[in-house]
Design a protein around this motif. Sequence first.
Motif, PDB file in Angstrom:
ATOM      1  N   GLY A 100     -17.196-146.861 -64.666  1.00  0.00           N
ATOM      2  CA  GLY A 100     -17.153-147.096 -63.221  1.00  0.00           C
ATOM      3  C   GLY A 100     -18.418-146.707 -62.488  1.00  0.00           C
ATOM      4  N   ASP A 101     -19.510-146.528 -63.183  1.00  0.00           N
ATOM      5  CA  ASP A 101     -20.783-146.124 -62.573  1.00  0.00           C
ATOM      6  C   ASP A 101     -21.359-147.294 -61.778  1.00  0.00           C
ATOM      7  N   GLU A 102     -21.258-147.223 -60.463  1.00  0.00           N
ATOM      8  CA  GLU A 102     -21.712-148.315 -59.611  1.00  0.00           C
ATOM      9  C   GLU A 102     -23.229-148.417 -59.520  1.00  0.00           C
ATOM     10  N   ALA A 103     -23.950-147.434 -60.057  1.00  0.00           N
ATOM     11  CA  ALA A 103     -25.407-147.539 -60.099  1.00  0.00           C
ATOM     12  C   ALA A 103     -25.841-148.583 -61.118  1.00  0.00           C
ATOM     13  N   ILE A 104     -24.964-148.890 -62.063  1.00  0.00           N
ATOM     14  CA  ILE A 104     -25.225-149.981 -63.004  1.00  0.00           C
ATOM     15  C   ILE A 104     -24.767-151.256 -62.302  1.00  0.00           C
ATOM     16  N   ALA A 105     -25.723-152.021 -61.797  1.00  0.00           N
ATOM     17  CA  ALA A 105     -25.403-153.196 -60.981  1.00  0.00           C
ATOM     18  C   ALA A 105     -24.871-154.352 -61.801  1.00  0.00           C
ATOM     19  N   GLY A 106     -25.167-154.358 -63.082  1.00  0.00           N
ATOM     20  CA  GLY A 106     -24.689-155.447 -63.915  1.00  0.00           C
ATOM     21  C   GLY A 106     -25.457-155.482 -65.217  1.00  0.00           C
ATOM     22  N   GLY A 107     -25.139-156.480 -66.009  1.00  0.00           N
ATOM     23  CA  GLY A 107     -25.824-156.638 -67.279  1.00  0.00           C
ATOM     24  C   GLY A 107     -25.125-157.678 -68.117  1.00  0.00           C
ATOM     25  N   GLY A 108     -25.707-157.910 -69.272  1.00  0.00           N
ATOM     26  CA  GLY A 108     -25.095-158.905 -70.121  1.00  0.00           C
ATOM     27  C   GLY A 108     -25.800-159.067 -71.438  1.00  0.00           C
ATOM     28  N   ILE A 109     -25.403-160.120 -72.121  1.00  0.00           N
ATOM     29  CA  ILE A 109     -25.934-160.451 -73.436  1.00  0.00           C
ATOM     30  C   ILE A 109     -26.421-161.896 -73.377  1.00  0.00           C
ATOM     31  N   TRP A 110     -27.628-162.129 -73.874  1.00  0.00           N
ATOM     32  CA  TRP A 110     -28.205-163.464 -73.939  1.00  0.00           C
ATOM     33  C   TRP A 110     -28.533-163.769 -75.408  1.00  0.00           C
ATOM     34  N   PRO A 111     -27.562-164.303 -76.137  1.00  0.00           N
ATOM     35  CA  PRO A 111     -27.813-164.608 -77.546  1.00  0.00           C
ATOM     36  C   PRO A 111     -28.893-165.681 -77.710  1.00  0.00           C
ATOM     37  N   GLU A 112     -29.401-165.777 -78.908  1.00  0.00           N
ATOM     38  CA  GLU A 112     -30.396-166.806 -79.211  1.00  0.00           C
ATOM     39  C   GLU A 112     -29.761-168.188 -79.025  1.00  0.00           C
ATOM     40  N   PRO A 113     -30.604-169.185 -78.792  1.00  0.00           N
ATOM     41  CA  PRO A 113     -30.068-170.547 -78.596  1.00  0.00           C
ATOM     42  C   PRO A 113     -29.262-171.031 -79.801  1.00  0.00           C
ATOM     43  N   TYR A 114     -28.233-171.751 -79.509  1.00  0.00           N
ATOM     44  CA  TYR A 114     -27.365-172.422 -80.476  1.00  0.00           C
ATOM     45  C   TYR A 114     -26.572-171.475 -81.375  1.00  0.00           C
ATOM     46  N   VAL A 115     -26.457-170.215 -81.027  1.00  0.00           N
ATOM     47  CA  VAL A 115     -25.655-169.279 -81.824  1.00  0.00           C
ATOM     48  C   VAL A 115     -24.171-169.609 -81.695  1.00  0.00           C
ATOM     49  N   PHE A 116     -23.765-170.067 -80.524  1.00  0.00           N
ATOM     50  CA  PHE A 116     -22.353-170.371 -80.297  1.00  0.00           C
ATOM     51  C   PHE A 116     -22.031-171.848 -80.532  1.00  0.00           C
TER      52      PHE A 116
END
Length: 149
Positions: free
Chosen positions: A102-118
């Motif tokens: 719940g740390d609101e100082a962390i505004a967001g984030g994510g994962i960007w896999p390499e192209p065509y992995v999915f």
Amino acid sequence: MTQMSLKWYKRLDFKLCLSAVLLAGGIMASFAVVLNSIGRRMVLTESAQLIQQTGENATATLEGRSREVAALTRSLAVVAAQLPLSEAEFRETIPQLIDFNGDEAIAGGGIWPEPYVFGETRERRAFFWGRNENGKLEYYDDYNAHESG
């Protein structure tokens, strides 16, 4: 008997008052000189020490916070590498890590896999969450919707 009349500036009471005023003025002048020299140095030394201590405290706080965020980043990378290539798994697991208790100082984030992995036809498949105005993580799919280039 005749009384002698002395001029006002020759009388003893005037001389005593003048001496007291001069003595008080001398004491105040020496006090001002001491304050301007030694006192000013002491105040500047104390101020410099306080500024340095405040800077060190801020640096230590930022360093600790930076270590926490670096650990979060490493955790995200390890988890993303070990998760099965399932969109459902990513969408369930990653936001729990990004929320960081719940740390609101962390505004967001994510994962960007390499192209065509999915999939061979799916160049972009990123997973990103950002905090909304209520401080809750919200999924954003903007990156995936844009064309390559």
